[in-house]
Structures are given as C-alpha cells and as structure tokens.
Design a protein around this motif. Structure first.
Motif, PDB file in Angstrom:
ATOM      1  N   GLU A  27      -2.676-102.041   6.202  1.00  0.00           N
ATOM      2  CA  GLU A  27      -1.426-102.363   5.510  1.00  0.00           C
ATOM      3  C   GLU A  27      -1.452-103.824   5.060  1.00  0.00           C
ATOM      4  O   GLU A  27      -1.448-104.736   5.886  1.00  0.00           O
ATOM      5  CB  GLU A  27      -0.224-102.116   6.421  1.00  0.00           C
ATOM      6  N   LYS A  62       6.813-101.785   6.809  1.00  0.00           N
ATOM      7  CA  LYS A  62       6.667-100.524   7.538  1.00  0.00           C
ATOM      8  C   LYS A  62       7.449-100.554   8.842  1.00  0.00           C
ATOM      9  O   LYS A  62       7.805-101.608   9.362  1.00  0.00           O
ATOM     10  CB  LYS A  62       5.184-100.251   7.836  1.00  0.00           C
ATOM     11  N   ASP A  92       5.370 -89.396   5.237  1.00  0.00           N
ATOM     12  CA  ASP A  92       6.254 -90.296   5.977  1.00  0.00           C
ATOM     13  C   ASP A  92       7.455 -89.570   6.576  1.00  0.00           C
ATOM     14  O   ASP A  92       8.033 -90.022   7.568  1.00  0.00           O
ATOM     15  CB  ASP A  92       6.767 -91.411   5.060  1.00  0.00           C
ATOM     16  N   ASN A 118       0.842 -94.662   4.346  1.00  0.00           N
ATOM     17  CA  ASN A 118       1.281 -95.876   3.641  1.00  0.00           C
ATOM     18  C   ASN A 118       0.436 -96.066   2.380  1.00  0.00           C
ATOM     19  O   ASN A 118      -0.235 -97.083   2.198  1.00  0.00           O
ATOM     20  CB  ASN A 118       1.203 -97.114   4.541  1.00  0.00           C
TER      21      ASN A 118
END
Length: 366
Positions: A13, A75, A270, A300
């Motif tokens: 990420e 996140k 998600d 993600n």
C-alpha cells in the motif's frame, strides 16, 4: 486540533492520507499536523515536502497515534494498529466494517470515533469519498484482467481487443455503478465486446446513452448471469451495497460453467466480494485459481497506482478533514448530514445499521 497521518502498513500500500497541500491548508487554519516519517514516499511525497508545508515529522506510527486527536489515513487499521486507537480519537479512513468482524470488534473496544469514507453519502445518494477510488479500481480492473488473460499466467490466451480476422474478447461486468462504468469505458476503448448487467434500469439507460454500440446492457438476474459466464472471457465484479456485505452473484457451482482460463476480477472484495469463491489477495500474490478460473481479488487495487490514487482521494477528503478539524466531529456531523452518514462506530457503539445486519447481531443500534 492535532491531526496525525500515519504510514500505511497494509501489504503493497503506497497511498497516504494527506498530501503536503492538505497539510498546508490545515496549518493555515492553525492546526498541528504530525506525519510519520516515510508516510508519503510511495506516492512521491517526501518528509521534507511535509516539513516545508508545516508538518512535524515523527519517527514511529505509535508516536503519531499517541499525539493526535484525529487520524487521517487510507486503509482500515490492521491488527497491529488496533491497540493504537485511543478512546475519543477520530479515525477518518476507509473501514469496510461489513467484511471484517474482527476489525469491527476492535474498533468498538477502542471507543474511538470511526468515520468511514465509503459511507459518507450526499443528498443524491452518491458516495463522494468512494467515487475516486471506484474510478481508479474500475479502470484498473480491465488492465489487470487483460494481463491475467494471457496464457503464461494461466488465462485463456485472449487479447481483449482482438485483431483483424479474430473476434475481440468478451467482458461481463456485474454492476453499472462507478466501477462498472469505468471498467466498461476501458474495455470498450480496447475494442472488447462488453456486456453490463444491473437491476437499476435508470443506470442501464445511462449506459446505453453514453457507451458505443459494442457495449450492451441486460437486466441482472441469476438466469442471465449463468448464461453469460459461459461465453465471456473476463468477468468484473462491481456490485456495491452501501456499507453492507456484497451479495454473492456468482456461486461456487457456477465456476464449472466457465471456460478454463476465464478471469474474474472482484472489485467488491473490500465488502466481502460478489463471487462466493472470493478471498482477499495482495499485490505481491494477486491471483489464485479454482476450477481453472483465475481469481484476481486484491483488496487495495488503487494502491498499485499510489500517486494517482492519493491525489484523487485527497482532493475529495480534504474539505471534510478541514471541517472536522475546525469544528470537532459532533458539530461537523450535526451541521453536515453528508458527513454524518460516515459515522459507523462512536465511542464503542455501532451507529450504522448495515454493520449490525452484516453480522446478524441482535443488539440494537446506538
């Protein structure tokens, strides 16, 4: 208010909750901003950029959480962060609570103020803080799907756009929301044949109006889904139920009806995924195969293009961050009903009914 921006620690990420421009605006409004060292590097923003904008750079994530009244991130907190959230602390980020009971229980225990980007909802029913990431994910779904259709990665060996004398690939898109529209645009641009399904006739009429003739619409039902999965090469799952778990539109038994090498990209991962066999994956290990069907379920997806994603996200989150910092969460949410819809958990109480429904909890809402 003291605002903290930690470094995202979810796998692969690279996004960050605030750009130096956002820091500048907060400091201009007499707020203090702490940024964890290296937080913005994945998106091309460096410690010196934040310092020049007026932030103080701290070495560790623990320091950022400990010193801040509000945490702004991208996140949801992962297990290592659960105990860092303090009672009464605002955490403003994507949460997707309906897909994780462990996260939900941890945030209840923290007694923090959990405001979820994905449930901030305006009067028209749109989700302004989810939209930019849905746009990125929808476009990426076609890029990734096209790649995993290649034979070396166990796909069908189909070029989506085809070539003269060879029919183009066929893309099935479940959902005509933001993800579905953006995926359809990308697939159509490559020359693929696109079928998009939805239960909302208004959305299907919109698709018909704006898309070229090789994008066709049909009403979504189990019969049509079972029919189309047999002939399409790439299937995009883009179904969203606001704040709730996504419905399983493709069940395990349907995989046997797909051709070997068919690729599924479940953007709804998600929220639990709209394919029964969906399980979250990472950019480091993005796919798995069940019954010869390739599943791409990275939780993600926009994190793979962090500069674009960070700028797109912070363009829409910053006005709400400023409002929360200037007014405090109670006053801000009382005056802004759009922002108030983002309240999911408040001081140990669940205040968003879809979360209760997702886990079949019998306890009443706060």
């Amino acid at each position: 208010m003291i605002v903290g921006v930690p470094k995202e620690i979810k796998s692969s990420e690279g996004r960050v909750g605030m750009t130096p421009a956002g820091v500048f605006e907060l400091v201009k409004n007499y707020h203090t901003v702490y940024v964890q060292s290296g937080a913005g590097e994945g998106s091309g923003f460096f410690d010196k950029d934040y310092q020049q904008a007026g932030a103080t750079v701290l070495d560790t994530i623990e320091q950022v959480y400990a010193k801040s009244d509000m945490i702004v991130k991208v996140k949801e907190p992962i297990a290592e962060e659960y105990d860092l959230v303090q009672e009464g602390q605002i955490v403003f980020t994507y949460f997707h609570f309906a897909s994780s009971e462990a996260l939900t229980q941890a945030m209840i225990k923290s007694k923090g103020i959990c405001i979820a980007y994905e449930t901030v909802e305006d009067e028209e029913g749109t989700l302004p803080l989810l939209t930019p990431m849905s746009e990125v994910a929808g476009r990426m779904a076609i890029q990734q799907g096209a790649k995993y259709l290649e034979k070396p990665v166990k796909g069908r060996g189909v070029l989506l756009g085809g070539v003269p004398g060879v029919a183009p690939g066929r893309v099935l898109i479940l959902g005509a929301g933001t993800v579905g529209i953006q995926a359809a645009k990308m697939a159509a641009g490559l020359g693929a044949h696109v079928t998009i399904l939805d239960v909302n006739m208004k959305r299907l009429r919109y698709v018909n109006d704006i898309m070229p003739s090789h994008v066709v619409t049909e009403f979504s039902n189990e019969f049509n889904i079972r029919k189309h999965i047999q002939s399409h090469d790439l299937i995009i799952g883009g179904v969203l139920l606001k704040g709730a778990k996504a419905p399983n539109l493709i069940t395990r038994d349907m995989l046997k009806d797909m051709r070997p090498g068919t690729v599924i990209v479940d953007v709804a991962v998600d929220q639990g995924g709209c394919v029964e066999t969906t399980k979250p994956t990472t950019h480091g290990n993005p796919v798995y195969i069940i019954d010869d069907v390739v599943h791409y379920c990275v939780a993600n997806m926009p994190g793979a293009v962090p500069y674009t994603s960070t700028v797109a996200l912070t363009n829409v989150t910053l006005p709400y961050v400023l409002k929360l910092a200037n007014m405090g969460w109670r006053s801000a949410c009382n005056l802004d009903k759009t922002l108030a819809k983002g309240l999911n958990i408040v001081e140990g109480e669940v205040v968003y009914k879809e979360i209760v429904e997702a886990f079949h909890w019998e306890s009443a809402l706060a």
